[in-house]
Enzyme design. Structure first.
Site, mmCIF file in Angstrom:
data_model
loop_
_atom_site.group_PDB
_atom_site.id
_atom_site.type_symbol
_atom_site.label_atom_id
_atom_site.label_comp_id
_atom_site.label_asym_id
_atom_site.label_seq_id
_atom_site.Cartn_x
_atom_site.Cartn_y
_atom_site.Cartn_z
ATOM 1 N N LYS A 88 0.833 -1.209 0.000
ATOM 2 C CA LYS A 88 0.000 0.000 0.000
ATOM 3 C C LYS A 88 0.864 1.255 0.000
ATOM 4 O O LYS A 88 1.874 1.331 0.705
ATOM 5 C CB LYS A 88 -0.907 -0.026 1.232
ATOM 6 C CG LYS A 88 -1.863 1.140 1.360
ATOM 7 C CD LYS A 88 -2.707 0.971 2.622
ATOM 8 C CE LYS A 88 -3.705 2.089 2.810
ATOM 9 N NZ LYS A 88 -4.537 1.886 4.031
ATOM 10 N N SER A 164 -9.075 1.634 2.903
ATOM 11 C CA SER A 164 -8.231 2.367 1.981
ATOM 12 C C SER A 164 -7.127 1.518 1.347
ATOM 13 O O SER A 164 -6.383 2.008 0.510
ATOM 14 C CB SER A 164 -7.588 3.550 2.707
ATOM 15 O OG SER A 164 -6.795 3.109 3.800
ATOM 16 N N SER A 188 -9.699 -0.526 6.958
ATOM 17 C CA SER A 188 -9.052 -0.372 5.660
ATOM 18 C C SER A 188 -8.329 -1.601 5.134
ATOM 19 O O SER A 188 -7.867 -1.600 4.000
ATOM 20 C CB SER A 188 -8.066 0.802 5.709
ATOM 21 O OG SER A 188 -8.774 2.010 5.867
#
Length: 610
Positions: A88, A164, A188
């Site tokens: 990420k 996210s 997330s």
């Protein structure tokens, strides 16, 4: 290597990480083969899915060659050796910049350095393929007018991949890597895992170091794995877990942050499974959800588990605590940058962060006191059950159009109110999300499996047993249509995605650092219409007291919101204030000490250890 085995393009989609690890050792595949297949998958579909911000193709190829050479010489670094990973883009990787998918974030932050979790992956022989898409600072929404790829869902590209840790989930489904690393502050890791039909693990708070991860809320942030299966997540956790520079204590209790016992492969005879239905099966949820959840519980019962119907204590209070904590801690980190570079933040990200100005110090402290009470209550619940199961969300992946309210902020009265991950974030407990079915339109549905603090072995054991008798985690979407680029795709040779040259915009602010820019901005035109004002104005709110208070608080924080956004803040304040005030009505919190982050050693993320 001259003896690279040919791997069919569909192979990584069919393989789990642990199966690929075994195949590497029995010689049926090579790391180069896995990596080239992943590269080909990205070349084919990333333009449509928006998985990557940056791809490290040549670096990944070199790492794969090293892995094959080492394995051929009998050097085995463990189950991640030779396995392609995505990371990420809130987590530092030495091969390229970390943007946090924001125009504001300092591109020199942790430049040229790996976060501890990434360094541990490399030491274990993993192949880092690139940085994956997120949402801005972990709290925004996909926005078309920003120069970043839109993270689309492989099951339906007009729908969101979840956030996210968006690209870390969708890239696994699309075969661009076999596992990903994400972070979880309000869901997330678990939300994108749920929407994309894979597994995602939020570890016990403090289990995995968060250094080198761009912070959103210091006392909530956790880093963890996403992969096809629970067994895969266990393999990754075994590598990335452990204290970092002597910091390994959770706020709940000190514990050894190493992780060895995965629990996978064990049976479920006599295991007490707490089953939660309250708040999770609303009348306006997907019609397929109740049957899918009942069937999942039946599978566990058929494996010897004993279902026990339970209720989660302090449900609304913990949802509110997540909101109060994330908004307050988020604004503390971003206030200076927000006041000076408001327009460079996305509408949704600044909407959540600026809400912290509407939270008082007493609100924040009371939320932490209630957090203490709720942790004790949940601990007591685990005296009667071994794990807890509940739906992750009551809907499948939403279309992009359903994500924002009229102000452009996250729509908590809509789709975000149907996602049930935030309850667990203020608590120290580990939670695993696994796929358990499909909506009526064919999108994945998911189940959360929560355990006691430091109880990852129990939830991984349940997740693994469930997946040994179901195949939801192995389902593959039809990606034949995911070839025409309608999302901005990442560059392919270690180049970062910069659709609009950053130097043409306002200089990026180093969040938390001071600068000399003039911040006197009483009024200025708003590109969305109306005037920006840093003080109260008359006649714009239906509830004058709330309107005046909201404008005053935003102005005091130096946040130059436009009229449309101020109206959104007023509505949010009016809707959320009763729940925040309700935190003061928890009798047991009267004598509770607030939960704060008690790291044994507090040091800046970018500060080298002595």
């Amino acid at each position: 290597m001259s003896e690279v085995l040919t791997v069919p393009l569909t192979l990584p989609l069919a393989l789990t990480l642990t199966e690929a690890a075994q195949a590497l050792r029995d010689g049926s595949v090579t790391s180069v083969g896995l990596t080239e297949t992943a590269v080909a998958a990205a070349e084919r579909a990333d333009g449509s899915l928006g998985v990557y911000l940056t791809r490290f193709v040549e670096q990944a190829r070199a790492a794969a060659r090293r892995a094959d050479e080492e394995l051929a010489r009998g050097i085995d670094r463990g189950p991640l050796h030779g396995i392609p990973f995505g990371v990420k883009d809130t987590i530092a990787v030495a091969d390229g910049p970390t943007t946090a998918q924001s125009l504001v974030h300092d591109r020199d932050w942790w430049a040229g350095r790996d976060a501890p979790v990434v360094a541990r992956l490399r030491a274990a022989g993993a192949v880092i393929t690139g940085k994956t898409t997120a949402v801005e600072f972990g709290c925004g929404l996909p926005e078309e007018d920003k120069p970043f790829p839109l993270p689309r869902n492989p099951w339906r590209t007009e729908s969101w991949a979840g956030g996210s840790s968006s690209g870390s989930a969708s890239g696994i489904v699309a075969g661009m890597f076999l596992a990903g690393i994400g972070s979880d502050t309000g869901g997330s890791i678990r939300m994108p895992a749920a929407f994309c039909g894979i597994s995602g693990l939020m570890p016990t708070y403090g289990r995995v170091p968060v250094a080198g991860c761009v912070p959103l809320a210091y006392s909530l942030d956790r880093v963890g794995p996403l992969a096809r299966s629970a067994r895969d997540c266990a393999a990754v956790l075994g590598v990335i877990a452990g204290e970092h520079d002597g910091v390994g204590a959770s706020f709940h209790a000190s514990f050894d942050a190493s992780f060895g016992d995965t629990g996978c492969g064990e049976g479920l005879d006599g295991l007490r499974v707490g089953v939660v239905r309250e708040h999770h099966l609303p009348a306006d949820g997907d019609p397929s959800l109740p049957g899918a959840f009942d069937e999942a519980v039946s599978v566990l019962a058929g494996l010897g588990a004993v279902p026990v119907e339970i209720r989660l204590p302090y449900w609304q209070e913990m949802i509110t605590t997540t909101f109060v904590t994330a908004a307050g801690e988020g604004l503390a980190h971003h206030r200076t940058a927000l006041s000076r570079h408001w327009d460079d933040y996305g509408v949704a990200a600044r909407g959540l962060l600026a809400t912290g100005a509407l939270i008082s110090g007493a609100d924040y402290v009371q939320a932490q006191r209630v957090r203490t009470v709720a942790q004790r209550a949940v601990d007591a619940l685990f005296a009667d059950v071994d794990v807890i199961v509940c739906p992750t969300a009551s809907v499948g992946a939403p279309p992009f159009a359903a994500l924002a309210d009229e102000a452009g902020h996250q729509d908590h009265a809509g789709v975000f109110g149907k996602i049930y991950t935030p309850y667990w974030n203020p608590l120290a407990n580990p939670v695993l999300a696994v796929p358990m079915g499909r909506t009526g339109t064919g999108l994945p549905l998911s189940m959360q499996i929560a355990g006691p603090v430091a109880g990852e072995a129990a939830i991984l054991r349940v997740g693994d047993a469930f997946q040994q008798h179901t195949d939801w985690h192995r389902r593959i979407p039809d990606l034949s249509a995911a070839t025409a680029p309608h999302a901005r795709a990442a560059m392919g040779r270690g180049e970062h995605h910069t659709h609009v040259p950053l130097q043409t915009r306002r200089p990026a602010h180093k969040c938390g650092a001071a600068d000399t820019e003039d911040t006197t901005r009483l009024t200025r035109p708003d590109e969305r219409g109306g005037q920006r004002t840093s003080g109260p104005s008359e006649g714009t709110a239906t509830q004058p007291d709330a309107a005046v208070r909201v404008r005053s608080l935003l102005a005091a924080a130096g946040l130059p919101a436009g009229e449309r956004e101020i109206t959104g803040f007023e509505a949010a304040y009016t809707a959320q204030r009763p729940a925040v005030d309700g935190l003061f009505d928890v009798p047991a919190a009267g004598d509770a000490r607030p939960v704060l982050r008690p790291d044994v050693t507090v040091r800046a993320d970018d500060e080298e250890p002595a």
